[in-house]
Design an enzyme around this catalytic site. Structure first.
Site, PDB file in Angstrom:
ATOM      1  CG  ASP A   1      -6.544  -4.104  21.166  1.00  0.00           C
ATOM      2  OD1 ASP A   1      -7.011  -4.977  20.401  1.00  0.00           O
ATOM      3  OD2 ASP A   1      -6.468  -2.908  20.873  1.00  0.00           O
ATOM      4  CB  ILE A   2      -7.890  -9.711  20.319  1.00  0.00           C
ATOM      5  CG1 ILE A   2      -7.478 -11.152  20.013  1.00  0.00           C
ATOM      6  CG2 ILE A   2      -8.662  -9.066  19.175  1.00  0.00           C
ATOM      7  CD1 ILE A   2      -8.605 -12.140  20.020  1.00  0.00           C
TER       8      ILE A   2
ATOM      9  CG  ASN B   1     -21.117  -8.999  10.520  1.00  0.00           C
ATOM     10  OD1 ASN B   1     -20.992  -9.286   9.333  1.00  0.00           O
ATOM     11  ND2 ASN B   1     -20.764  -7.826  11.007  1.00  0.00           N
TER      12      ASN B   1
ATOM     13  CB  VAL C   1     -13.569  -7.851  18.809  1.00  0.00           C
ATOM     14  CG1 VAL C   1     -14.418  -8.946  18.222  1.00  0.00           C
ATOM     15  CG2 VAL C   1     -12.123  -8.247  18.907  1.00  0.00           C
ATOM     16  CG  ASP C   2     -15.935  -7.757  12.376  1.00  0.00           C
ATOM     17  OD1 ASP C   2     -14.873  -7.928  11.765  1.00  0.00           O
ATOM     18  OD2 ASP C   2     -17.065  -7.958  11.880  1.00  0.00           O
TER      19      ASP C   2
ATOM     20  CB  SER D   1     -21.745 -14.505  21.461  1.00  0.00           C
ATOM     21  OG  SER D   1     -21.959 -15.081  20.193  1.00  0.00           O
TER      22      SER D   1
ATOM     23  N   GLY E   1     -20.583  -9.199  23.152  1.00  0.00           N
ATOM     24  CA  GLY E   1     -20.804  -7.776  22.936  1.00  0.00           C
ATOM     25  C   GLY E   1     -22.196  -7.555  22.388  1.00  0.00           C
TER      26      GLY E   1
END
Ligand code: ADP
Length: 178
Positions: free
Chosen positions: A11-12, A25, A34-35, A124, A126
């Site tokens: 997990d980042i 985005n 992830v955002d 990109s 996902g």
């Protein structure tokens, strides 16, 4: 000194590196994937900083392939570097050049703010529709080629959230060890 490129499954938001990259985005107002995870873990300060960026510097949002840096709220990192990957369906080739630019511009931002270790998600891969098998060579090559320009960056870590993407990025890095 040659930078290390490593690949981990995880997990980042848990990465204790100087900077993590957000596959954001254009709106910079958060989203899914992830955002959403980064905003949730960072807390409201991150959205406040993104709103300030929109107001002061990016009234039309962040263009595809560009990158911008904020603080990291409660995350165990110092900076979040937000970038916008290409939506695969919008370009005949998926937007390869934009994917390259996204990685390159994130490293330029890291260098600018003095971050020496940087974690990337699979930008990109996902909602934006790239297959990991297509994105991995583009991402790894873009990072490798850019690192020559940023000698202070000593570690780039790709953080993959699922087994398939992890295996794909791992074998891509292993195929051409630096
Ligand atoms: P994009 O809109 O650029 O496609 P997504 O967030 O939809 O971005 O997906 C990008 C990649 O990030 C996907 O491979 C997804 O599985 C992965 N991902 C989602 N959550 C996390 C997380 N917490 N840490 C690392 N990677 C994540």
């Amino acid at each position: 000194m040659t930078a290390t490129i490593e690949v981990v499954r995880g997990d980042i938001t848990e990465q204790a590196v100087d900077a993590i990259v957000n596959a954001a985005n254009s709106s910079l107002m958060g989203g899914g994937g992830v955002d959403g995870a980064i905003h949730a873990a960072a807390g409201p300060q991150l959205l406040t900083e993104c709103q300030a960026l929109r107001r002061d510097r990016l009234p039309n949002g962040l263009p595809v392939g560009k990158a911008v840096t904020t603080g990291a709220g409660q995350l165990p990192t110092r900076f979040v570097i937000h970038t916008v990957g290409p939506k695969h369906w919008e370009y005949p080739d998926g937007g390869v050049e934009h994917l390259v630019s996204a990685h390159r511009n994130c490293l330029a931002e890291a260098d600018r703010v003095g971050a020496t270790s940087v974690a990337f998600p699979a930008i990109s891969c996902g909602v934006y529709g790239w297959q990991a098998a297509d994105a991995a060579p583009v991402a790894v090559t873009a990072v490798r080629e850019s690192l020559g320009r940023f000698p202070n960056i000593s570690l780039v870590r790709f953080v993959l959230f699922n087994d398939d993407a992890y295996e794909t990025f791992r074998s891509e890095v292993a195929a051409n060890p630096s």
